[in-house]
Each structure stands twice: as structure tokens, then as C-alpha cells.
Enzyme design. Structure first.
Site, PDB file in Angstrom:
ATOM      1  N   GLU A  94       0.860  -1.186   0.000  1.00 15.77           N
ATOM      2  CA  GLU A  94       0.000   0.000   0.000  1.00 15.77           C
ATOM      3  C   GLU A  94       0.891   1.228   0.000  1.00 15.77           C
ATOM      4  OE1 GLU A  94      -2.363  -0.439   3.534  1.00 15.77           O
ATOM      5  OE2 GLU A  94      -0.753   0.176   4.857  1.00 15.77           O
TER       6      GLU A  94
ATOM      7  N   HIS B  27      -3.907   2.807   7.429  1.00 19.37           N
ATOM      8  CA  HIS B  27      -2.806   2.482   8.331  1.00 19.37           C
ATOM      9  C   HIS B  27      -1.940   3.696   8.622  1.00 19.37           C
ATOM     10  CE1 HIS B  27      -3.116  -1.917   6.872  1.00 19.37           C
ATOM     11  NE2 HIS B  27      -3.686  -1.797   8.048  1.00 19.37           N
TER      12      HIS B  27
END
Length: 296
Positions: A213, A251
Site C-alpha cells: 500500500e 494504516h
């Protein structure tokens, strides 16, 4: 075969008697994991009954649990402010594999316990803020739903928990040796590279799916490692193509600064290393499916 976790794994759960610990211990038991104990100093000597007629003893310390049960894996469901102490206790006891599910741990705490474990050299940490690790049909240490996929030929390493589950489901027709969610915090224990190295050595893993990511440079470093060291086919997916610059997405580690850490930059690095990168999880799964067919 599998990596890090197999049918011989004996699991203790730190924080088993809390609500999350109880819920996921039941799920791990239901998926066939050998849960041999819980750890809670305040409830040492008690036993906990789970569905299916399983009784799990509670120990005062990780060291005692290991001594009495032969445990070689611990899963941590301890609240964030107590997580560092729980990890250090497990490391001091010489626990070989430590899966830290807890999210919201201060980065400073994670850095401290990771460096502590590194100096000791006996404990592999997975996480924190991760779904854990599953070797379908053998063992499940964490919160990955066991029914999304079965045993098979692929390895999976992912920063994202939900994308771990989705990818395992998308490729359930082929199945997995091991699915590993490493977590998306800025500081983590086991990395993409650690998992890639282990899958390369595992004779039963014929292909590897890697999910990254935005933010940081872990995927770029993994791409360089793949180019130099990995002979098995790797397909990749990078979450966050639509993320605006400078904004933290999901995150804590998923923040883009300038051109560094963007999904496009990661995709380019991976493709330069010979990794086929899908634009969506489904496209990524199809790329792997085509590779497996070509391998016969």
C-alpha cells in the site's frame, strides 16, 4: 509445508480472557489450531471452557505456559498500553513466534520491543496491527477467517488485513501454503522481504502474491530483493492509487510525501523487477491464475 506456522505449532494467547481474546481463541480452535494455554497473571490457575468441549488452562506467565505446554507460538490480544510489556515478556521467555494483533500501539513502543527482540535473536515478531498468519488446514494464529480459503500452492504476504482475506478468497480455487498479514504500521516485525525469502525456500509454494500500500518504501525494497533473490513468480497489488498526497490513509504507515511512497512509484518498481501488478485485487488474482496454469 508452510512458513513460520504449521500443524506442529502450539499456541498460547496473551490476553485470552479479554473479549477479543475469547472471541478469536474460539475461532482459532474452530479452525483446527492447537491452543494450549492462555496467559493472564490475574487469572493464573483458572481454566476456560470453549465450544466444542475444549478446556484451555490459564498461566501466570509466558515462561510457565511454555514450560507446561511446549508452546512455540504466542498471539497477543493485550490492550495497546500493556502490549510492550507483553511482547518483552514473551521475548524473555524465548517464544519462537510472536503474533501481535493489537492495533494502536505507540510507534515508540513497537520500535523498542522490536529492537529488544532483534538483540535477543530468538523471537520472530509478526505485526503489530495485523491479522496474523494462517497455514490453511494446519494452523491459524490470529484473526484471519479460516473459511476464506483452503490449503494449496500459493504464498501470500500483505500489509492489509482485509485485502489478505479478499485475496485468499479470490484464489481459493488454488489455495495457499501460508497467508501472512504483516500489518501496516510504520514499524513492523516481519517484512515483505522476510516472507518472500521464506516462500522462496518452501518447496510447496509455487507462486507468491504480495500486497502493499502507499507510504514508506517497503515495496520498493521488496522489488529490489525479488530481482536479486526470488526465482518463483510473484504478482503484486498496491492499495491506494486514488489517495491524495500528504494524507494518511487507513494504516499509520500509509502516508505519501512528494513522489515517494505513491502507488504508481511502487507499481513501477515492482514491474521493473519482473512482478506483474494488478490494478484491482481481482485482476491480481487473475494474473496469478494465468501463471499457475502456465506452470501446468
Amino acid at each position: 509445508m508452510a512458513i513460520f506456522l504449521n500443524s506442529d505449532s502450539k499456541i498460547v494467547v496473551q490476553g485470552m480472557t479479554g473479549s477479543e481474546g475469547m472471541k478469536h481463541t474460539q475461532r482459532m480452535l474452530d479452525s483446527g489450531s492447537a491452543i494450549v494455554g492462555g496467559v493472564n497473571p490475574k487469572k493464573a490457575g483458572q481454566e476456560v471452557e470453549f465450544d466444542g468441549g475444549v478446556t484451555v488452562p490459564v498461566f501466570g506467565t509466558v515462561a510457565e505456559a511454555m514450560e507446561k505446554t511446549g508452546a512455540n507460538v504466542s498471539v497477543v490480544f493485550v490492550p495497546p498500553k500493556f502490549a510492550k510489556d507483553a511482547v518483552i515478556e514473551a521475548v524473555d521467555a524465548g517464544m519462537p513466534l510472536l503474533v501481535v494483533i493489537t492495533e494502536g500501539i505507540a510507534v515508540r513502543d513497537t520500535a523498542e520491543f522490536f529492537n529488544y527482540a532483534k538483540d535477543k535473536g530468538t523471537t520472530r515478531i509478526i505485526g503489530p496491527n495485523c491479522p496474523g498468519i494462517i497455514s490453511p488446514g494446519q494452523s491459524n494464529a490470529g484473526i484471519t477467517p479460516a473459511n476464506v480459503s483452503g490449503p494449496g500452492k500459493l504464498g501470500l504476504v500483505s500489509k492489509s488485513g482485509t485485502l489478505t482475506y479478499q485475496m485468499m478468497y479470490e484464489l481459493r480455487d488454488i489455495g495457499f501454503t501460508t497467508g501472512l498479514g504483516i500489518g501496516g504500521d510504520p514499524v513492523i516485525g516481519t517484512t515483505h522481504i522476510d516472507a518472500l525469502e521464506a516462500f522462496e525456500k518452501d518447496p510447496d509454494t509455487i507462486g507468491i502474491v504480495m500486497i502493499g500500500e502507499i507510504g514508506g518504501d517497503a515495496e520498493e525494497r521488496a522489488a529490489a530483493y525479488i530481482q536479486e533473490n526470488i526465482t518463483k513468480p510473484v504478482v503484486g497489488y498496491v492499495a491506494g492509487f486514488t489517495a491524495p498526497e500528504g494524507k494518511t490513509m487507513g494504516h499509520a504507515g500509509a502516508i505519501v510525501t512528494g513522489s515517494s511512497g505513491t502507488a504508481s512509484a511502487k507499481k513501477e518498481a515492482l514491474e521493473a523487477a519482473g512482478v506483474k501488478v494488478g490494478k484491482t485485487p481481482s485482476e491480481t488474482a487473475n494474473l496469478m491464475r494465468e501463471i499457475v496454469k502456465s506452470l501446468g
